[in-house]
Design a protein around this motif. Structure first.
Motif, PDB file in Angstrom:
ATOM      1  N   GLY A 307       0.852  -1.126   0.018  1.00  0.00           N
ATOM      2  CA  GLY A 307      -0.056   0.016   0.129  1.00  0.00           C
ATOM      3  C   GLY A 307       0.754   1.269   0.082  1.00  0.00           C
ATOM      4  N   ARG A 308       0.294   2.344  -0.571  1.00  0.00           N
ATOM      5  CA  ARG A 308       0.916   3.654  -0.731  1.00  0.00           C
ATOM      6  C   ARG A 308       0.420   4.511   0.433  1.00  0.00           C
ATOM      7  NH1 ARG A 308       2.113   4.371  -7.111  1.00  0.00           N
ATOM      8  NH2 ARG A 308       2.615   2.047  -7.641  1.00  0.00           N
ATOM      9  N   LEU A 309       1.493   5.606   0.868  1.00  0.00           N
ATOM     10  CA  LEU A 309       1.001   6.772   1.413  1.00  0.00           C
ATOM     11  C   LEU A 309       1.610   7.676   0.762  1.00  0.00           C
ATOM     12  CD1 LEU A 309       0.347   8.534   3.918  1.00  0.00           C
ATOM     13  CD2 LEU A 309       2.714   7.982   4.645  1.00  0.00           C
ATOM     14  N   LEU A 310       0.771   9.099   0.477  1.00  0.00           N
ATOM     15  CA  LEU A 310       0.999  10.157  -0.265  1.00  0.00           C
ATOM     16  C   LEU A 310       0.854  11.183   0.974  1.00  0.00           C
ATOM     17  CD1 LEU A 310       0.742  13.197  -1.592  1.00  0.00           C
ATOM     18  CD2 LEU A 310       2.279  11.471  -2.806  1.00  0.00           C
ATOM     19  N   ASN A 311       2.322  11.566   1.559  1.00  0.00           N
ATOM     20  CA  ASN A 311       2.385  12.612   2.438  1.00  0.00           C
ATOM     21  C   ASN A 311       2.793  14.131   1.966  1.00  0.00           C
ATOM     22  OD1 ASN A 311       2.447  12.641   5.635  1.00  0.00           O
ATOM     23  ND2 ASN A 311       4.273  13.802   4.865  1.00  0.00           N
ATOM     24  N   HIS A 312       1.655  14.987   2.020  1.00  0.00           N
ATOM     25  CA  HIS A 312       1.804  16.192   1.260  1.00  0.00           C
ATOM     26  C   HIS A 312       2.058  17.095   2.508  1.00  0.00           C
ATOM     27  CE1 HIS A 312       0.179  19.487  -1.709  1.00  0.00           C
ATOM     28  NE2 HIS A 312       0.341  20.123  -0.522  1.00  0.00           N
ATOM     29  N   GLN A 313       3.127  17.885   2.592  1.00  0.00           N
ATOM     30  CA  GLN A 313       3.384  18.427   4.083  1.00  0.00           C
ATOM     31  C   GLN A 313       4.425  19.843   3.709  1.00  0.00           C
ATOM     32  OE1 GLN A 313       4.999  16.026   6.991  1.00  0.00           O
ATOM     33  NE2 GLN A 313       5.916  17.333   8.388  1.00  0.00           N
ATOM     34  N   ILE A 314       3.989  20.799   4.572  1.00  0.00           N
ATOM     35  CA  ILE A 314       5.095  21.975   4.461  1.00  0.00           C
ATOM     36  C   ILE A 314       6.296  21.513   5.219  1.00  0.00           C
ATOM     37  CG2 ILE A 314       5.164  24.359   5.181  1.00  0.00           C
ATOM     38  CD1 ILE A 314       2.053  24.719   4.938  1.00  0.00           C
ATOM     39  N   GLY A 315       7.325  22.148   4.791  1.00  0.00           N
ATOM     40  CA  GLY A 315       8.653  21.980   5.537  1.00  0.00           C
ATOM     41  C   GLY A 315       9.449  23.193   5.548  1.00  0.00           C
ATOM     42  N   ARG A 316      10.295  23.406   6.548  1.00  0.00           N
ATOM     43  CA  ARG A 316      11.002  24.420   6.599  1.00  0.00           C
ATOM     44  C   ARG A 316      12.592  24.117   6.561  1.00  0.00           C
ATOM     45  NH1 ARG A 316      13.905  23.254  11.484  1.00  0.00           N
ATOM     46  NH2 ARG A 316      12.759  21.904  12.623  1.00  0.00           N
ATOM     47  N   ARG A 317      13.249  25.067   6.495  1.00  0.00           N
ATOM     48  CA  ARG A 317      14.884  24.934   6.114  1.00  0.00           C
ATOM     49  C   ARG A 317      15.252  24.380   7.348  1.00  0.00           C
ATOM     50  NH1 ARG A 317      15.739  24.353   1.571  1.00  0.00           N
ATOM     51  NH2 ARG A 317      17.877  24.865   1.838  1.00  0.00           N
ATOM     52  N   VAL A 416       7.191  23.065   0.315  1.00  0.00           N
ATOM     53  CA  VAL A 416       6.147  22.094   0.665  1.00  0.00           C
ATOM     54  C   VAL A 416       6.394  20.887  -0.410  1.00  0.00           C
ATOM     55  CG1 VAL A 416       4.697  22.932  -1.273  1.00  0.00           C
ATOM     56  CG2 VAL A 416       3.690  21.344   0.433  1.00  0.00           C
ATOM     57  N   ASN A 417       6.091  19.686   0.246  1.00  0.00           N
ATOM     58  CA  ASN A 417       6.771  18.314  -0.552  1.00  0.00           C
ATOM     59  C   ASN A 417       5.812  17.422  -0.560  1.00  0.00           C
ATOM     60  OD1 ASN A 417       9.756  19.462  -0.619  1.00  0.00           O
ATOM     61  ND2 ASN A 417       9.123  19.661   1.563  1.00  0.00           N
ATOM     62  N   GLN A 418       5.642  16.524  -1.512  1.00  0.00           N
ATOM     63  CA  GLN A 418       4.781  15.377  -1.680  1.00  0.00           C
ATOM     64  C   GLN A 418       5.835  14.207  -1.705  1.00  0.00           C
ATOM     65  OE1 GLN A 418       2.304  15.294  -5.204  1.00  0.00           O
ATOM     66  NE2 GLN A 418       0.910  16.839  -4.260  1.00  0.00           N
ATOM     67  N   VAL A 419       5.750  13.335  -0.559  1.00  0.00           N
ATOM     68  CA  VAL A 419       6.693  12.229  -0.355  1.00  0.00           C
ATOM     69  C   VAL A 419       5.702  11.082  -0.544  1.00  0.00           C
ATOM     70  CG1 VAL A 419       8.021  10.868   1.101  1.00  0.00           C
ATOM     71  CG2 VAL A 419       7.980  13.335   1.443  1.00  0.00           C
ATOM     72  N   LEU A 420       5.909  10.146  -1.450  1.00  0.00           N
ATOM     73  CA  LEU A 420       5.129   8.877  -2.041  1.00  0.00           C
ATOM     74  C   LEU A 420       5.977   7.727  -1.168  1.00  0.00           C
ATOM     75  CD1 LEU A 420       3.167   7.313  -3.300  1.00  0.00           C
ATOM     76  CD2 LEU A 420       4.819   7.053  -5.290  1.00  0.00           C
ATOM     77  N   ALA A 421       5.636   7.281  -0.177  1.00  0.00           N
ATOM     78  CA  ALA A 421       6.152   6.240   0.468  1.00  0.00           C
ATOM     79  C   ALA A 421       5.165   5.101   0.453  1.00  0.00           C
ATOM     80  CB  ALA A 421       6.171   6.488   2.053  1.00  0.00           C
ATOM     81  N   VAL A 422       5.905   3.739   0.361  1.00  0.00           N
ATOM     82  CA  VAL A 422       5.412   2.528   0.248  1.00  0.00           C
ATOM     83  C   VAL A 422       5.631   1.473   1.407  1.00  0.00           C
ATOM     84  CG1 VAL A 422       5.145   0.426  -1.220  1.00  0.00           C
ATOM     85  CG2 VAL A 422       5.658   2.680  -2.134  1.00  0.00           C
ATOM     86  N   ARG A 423       4.499   0.787   1.950  1.00  0.00           N
ATOM     87  CA  ARG A 423       4.606  -0.306   2.880  1.00  0.00           C
ATOM     88  C   ARG A 423       4.977  -1.503   2.152  1.00  0.00           C
ATOM     89  NH1 ARG A 423       1.086  -3.006   7.655  1.00  0.00           N
ATOM     90  NH2 ARG A 423       2.316  -4.863   8.052  1.00  0.00           N
TER      91      ARG A 423
END
Length: 441
Positions: A307-317, A416-423
């Motif tokens: 299964g996949r997770l799409l984590n869309h999140q604001i990030g700082r420096r 802001v970054n979209q991280v695609l992660a998989v189990r």
């Protein structure tokens, strides 16, 4: 005597040790500073008292929210000009933003001989040294330890239960409250938001009949799009009662009640996995550093193998000393109570520590600046109604927050970054295509 604007400008330049890059227009109608620059309008002496009692960003924010300060001219240009003076301190206490706060504190206390003349003049201009009460919109009391179920629900309610009609004015028909994905800079906001939702669906490789969990579902736009366009069975969770009621009506109006369920539920309370895919779009900023490992582990446990997770999140420096990170005072007091940002590297590391395999990271920082500018334009277009629905102070909070955030994205203070992660299952077969960016089309 010289007008108040000239006196304030002289004080500011003594404090900064450099020319003031904006004009000043004071309560006595006097003006000083570069004629072609945006003007900082100081409507009354109380604005100066706010700066003396809370030097730096919080004092400025309180004065803005209360209507003691305003900007005449291009708000974005003014904030861009002021950014290095007020906000961009980083880890250097001698950067301009650090000097401003320290010097204003010294002015108030008369502790630095070289600023004593400026201090006395500032105190004369400010009037009686009585600390003004914070504007009513400020969050002052919070209950319990950080990021408990109860405290997180209170924080979400402060931000999201402003009224659905207010959000309709700001967000437009898409009712998506996260960074859009712009095909071109002159596309419409609705086109860009639809492209963002579809991009996430393609990254998650959604198929008919699959189960999707949308964490922090807002007004239901993601689950509606995924159900309608990809045939999934979707569950959206939010902590906002107003959002949930609005999303349920949208689901019913679309005839999708058999496919889509909206719950008022914390991600820590979801126990009905497994899901084939999880989307978390603009929600993880509320999780907090101390809870992020738990967040990642909970989402991992809710996914099927593969299964996949799409984590869309604001990030700082990132900071050299991460322990020195401090939450932005204005955002914490007026916008997102208890919200915390992390560098994207730390986010990816924590997802992998929970068992995920990170397969793709896409930075879309410039897209958020465009999105925020579109939201500000919507708010300004509907200003009178927004004030009527909330309050003058609340509308001013939103205008400043969104405009300042746009400038922060443009200046690369935040991203802001979209991280695609998989189990990824034990077999090692992730199911991700050899060329991961096939979803770009």
């Amino acid at each position: 005597m010289a007008g108040a604007a000239a006196r304030i400008t002289k004080i500011a330049e003594e404090v900064l040790g450099a020319p003031l890059p904006i004009r000043v227009r004071a309560w006595d109608h006097s003006v000083a500073g570069p004629p072609d620059a945006p003007a900082l309008v100081i409507r009354n002496r109380r604005a100066l008292r706010r700066l003396l009692f809370k030097p730096g960003e919080l004092g400025l924010a309180r004065a803005w929210v209360a209507g003691d300060l305003d900007i005449e001219g291009d708000l974005f240009q003014a904030l861009d000009t002021m950014a290095s003076l007020v906000w961009e301190r980083g880890e250097d206490p001698d950067a301009p933003a650090g000097r401003v706060s320290k010097a204003l504190a010294a002015v108030r206390s008369l502790s630095r001989p070289e600023l004593r003349g400026a201090a006395k003049e500032m105190l004369r201009l400010a009037g009686l040294p009585i600390p003004p009460a914070p504007p009513a919109e400020e969050v002052t009391r919070r209950h319990g330890p950080l990021h408990t179920l109860r405290r997180d629900k209170e924080a979400i309610s402060h931000h999201y239960d402003v009224g659905n009609r207010f959000y309709e004015l700001v967000l437009g028909p898409s009712m998506v409250y996260s960074c859009a994905y712009w095909p071109t800079a002159d596309a419409t906001l609705e086109e860009a938001q639809r492209d963002k939702l579809d991009l996430i669906c393609r990254k998650l490789d959604l198929r008919e009949g699959q189960r999707l969990l949308d964490v922090g579902c807002g007004w239901g736009s993601m689950v509606l799009h995924a159900a309608r366009e990809y045939g999934v069975r979707a569950v959206g969770i939010t902590l906002s009662e107003e959002q949930a009621a609005y999303a349920r009506k949208r689901v019913a109006d679309a005839g999708l009640t058999d496919q889509v369920e909206i719950r008022v539920q914390d991600y820590r309370e979801v126990k009905d996995g497994p899901y084939d895919a999880i989307s978390s779009i603009g929600m993880a900023e509320h999780v907090g550093r101390k809870r992020y490992a738990e967040y990642a582990a909970d989402l991992h446990a809710l996914l099927v193998p593969g299964g996949r997770l799409l984590n869309h999140q604001i990030g700082r420096r990132p900071l050299l000393d991460e322990e020195a990170y401090q939450v932005d005072e204005f955002i914490d007091r007026y916008v997102f109570p208890d919200g915390e940002l992390a560098p994207v590297g730390r986010t990816v590391a924590q997802l992998e520590e929970a068992g995920f395999e990170a397969r793709d990271v896409e930075a879309i920082r410039e897209h958020y600046a465009l999105t925020l500018r579109a939201w500000v334009a919507n708010l300004e277009r509907h200003w009178d109604e927004a004030v009527r629905l909330t309050s003058p102070g609340r509308a001013r909070v939103w205008r400043l927050y969104m405009a300042a955030s746009a400038v922060s994205f443009e200046r690369n203070r935040i991203g802001v970054n979209q991280v695609l992660a998989v189990r990824t299952p034990d077999s090692g077969r992730s199911g991700v295509p050899l060329r991961t960016r096939v979803w770009q089309g």
